[in-house]
Design a protein around this motif. Sequence first.
Motif, short mmCIF file in Angstrom:
data_model
loop_
_atom_site.label_atom_id
_atom_site.label_comp_id
_atom_site.label_asym_id
_atom_site.label_seq_id
_atom_site.Cartn_x
_atom_site.Cartn_y
_atom_site.Cartn_z
N TYR A 198 53.25 -12.46 9.36
CA TYR A 198 54.33 -12.27 8.17
C TYR A 198 53.23 -11.61 7.25
CZ TYR A 198 56.91 -13.11 3.75
OH TYR A 198 57.58 -12.78 2.85
N LEU A 199 52.27 -12.09 6.69
CA LEU A 199 51.48 -11.47 5.40
C LEU A 199 50.86 -10.00 5.84
CD1 LEU A 199 49.59 -14.76 4.76
CD2 LEU A 199 51.34 -13.70 3.48
N ASP A 200 50.81 -9.78 7.09
CA ASP A 200 50.30 -8.40 7.72
C ASP A 200 51.73 -7.39 7.71
OD1 ASP A 200 49.70 -5.86 9.03
OD2 ASP A 200 47.83 -7.04 9.87
N ILE A 201 51.66 -6.45 6.83
CA ILE A 201 52.87 -5.94 6.63
C ILE A 201 53.22 -4.97 7.83
CG2 ILE A 201 51.71 -3.77 5.65
CD1 ILE A 201 55.28 -5.08 5.22
N HIS A 202 52.15 -4.39 8.71
CA HIS A 202 52.20 -3.69 9.90
C HIS A 202 52.62 -4.62 10.66
CE1 HIS A 202 50.41 -0.31 7.99
NE2 HIS A 202 49.39 -1.11 7.74
#
Length: 327
Positions: free
Chosen positions: A95-99
Motif C-alpha cells: 500500500y505504501l509503495d505507490i508503484h
Amino acid sequence: MQKEQYIFSNGRLKRKNNTICFIDKEENITYLPVEQMDSLHVFGQIDMNSMFLNFAAKYEIVLHFYNYYGYYSGSFYPRAKKISGVVKVYQSAHYLDIHQRIYLAQSFIKGASFHMLRNLRRHKEKTNHYFDTIMSFVPLIEESKNVQSLMGIEGEIRKVYYKSFNEIIRSEYYFENRSKRPPLDELNALISFGNSLMYSAVLSEIYKTQLDPSISFLHEPSSRRFSLSLDIAEIFKPLLVDPVIFSLINNRMIKIEDFKKTDGIVHLGEEGKKKFISEWERKLSTTVKHRSLNRKVSYRYFIRLECYKLMKHFIGDEKYKPLKAWW
C-alpha cells in the motif's frame, strides 16, 4: 459443505444449549447448523445478546448486518485466528509503495472490465456500441499513474456498462443513472442489494485467510470499513451479481410487486429479497473445472483463491493476476 444462513426481521437469535436458533414472532424455532455455517446474514430488526455473539465467535461465524432496506450496514467479525505478521507487513508495504499500489489497483479494474466485456459479448448483437466504448477505455487503465485517475476511468466504464443493461433486460426495467444512496428505481435497488451481498461474501472469504481486510489499494483504506473487500468485489460483481440480476428479470422470477418504495427509497420487499438470495446462493454454489487445480471449484471458492493469490503476491511468491473467467 459450509452454508450461508439468512435471517429476516421480526425475531430473535439466541444460543440454546450447543446450537443457535432463530425464534420468529410466532415463537416458531428454527435451529441453525452451527458446525456447517461460516456466515450469518441478518436483515432488519433482530434481537440478540452477548451470549449469542460469544457463541458465534467461538465457532468463527461472521455476522453480516443489513438495514431495513436490505443494504449492508456492517459485520461482527470474530477475533482473527489466521494471523500472520509477515503477510500484514508486506500487505502494508504494498500500500505504501505507490508503484505496487497502482499495479494492484489497475489489476482490480482490469479484472472488472474483462468480466463486464464478457457479459456484453454474450449479447453482442445488441451491445456492440457499449462494448467498443468500454474497449476504448481499457488502454487508459495501464496508462494511469495515480489511484484518483483510475477511479475516474472505472467510473466512466461502469457508466457505459450500466447503460447497456437496457439492451439486455426486459423493457419494464430501465436504467437511466446509477443512484446508490438511495436507489431511486427497481434496477438500482437490485444492483445495490446484489453488491451488498457481494461485499459481505468477499469479507467472509477474507476472514478465512491471513489478509488484513482494512488495507486496500483501489479504494482508500478507512477506519469505518473493510475496504479490501470492496477492491476484490470489483472483479466479481459483473461475474456474479449482474448475471443474477439478468436471470431474475429475464426469466420473470422477480416482479414489480416484489419492490417497495419507502420515503423515496426503492428497495426489495422480504419476498423479493428471498428470491434474490435463492438465485444468489445458486450462483455461488455453481462449480467450474479449475485449470490449475484440475478439480471443480465453486464461484464462492474462486473468491478465496483470489485472496490466496494476493497473499502470494505480497510475500513475493507469484505476481498477482486478476481472475479472468475462461469458461
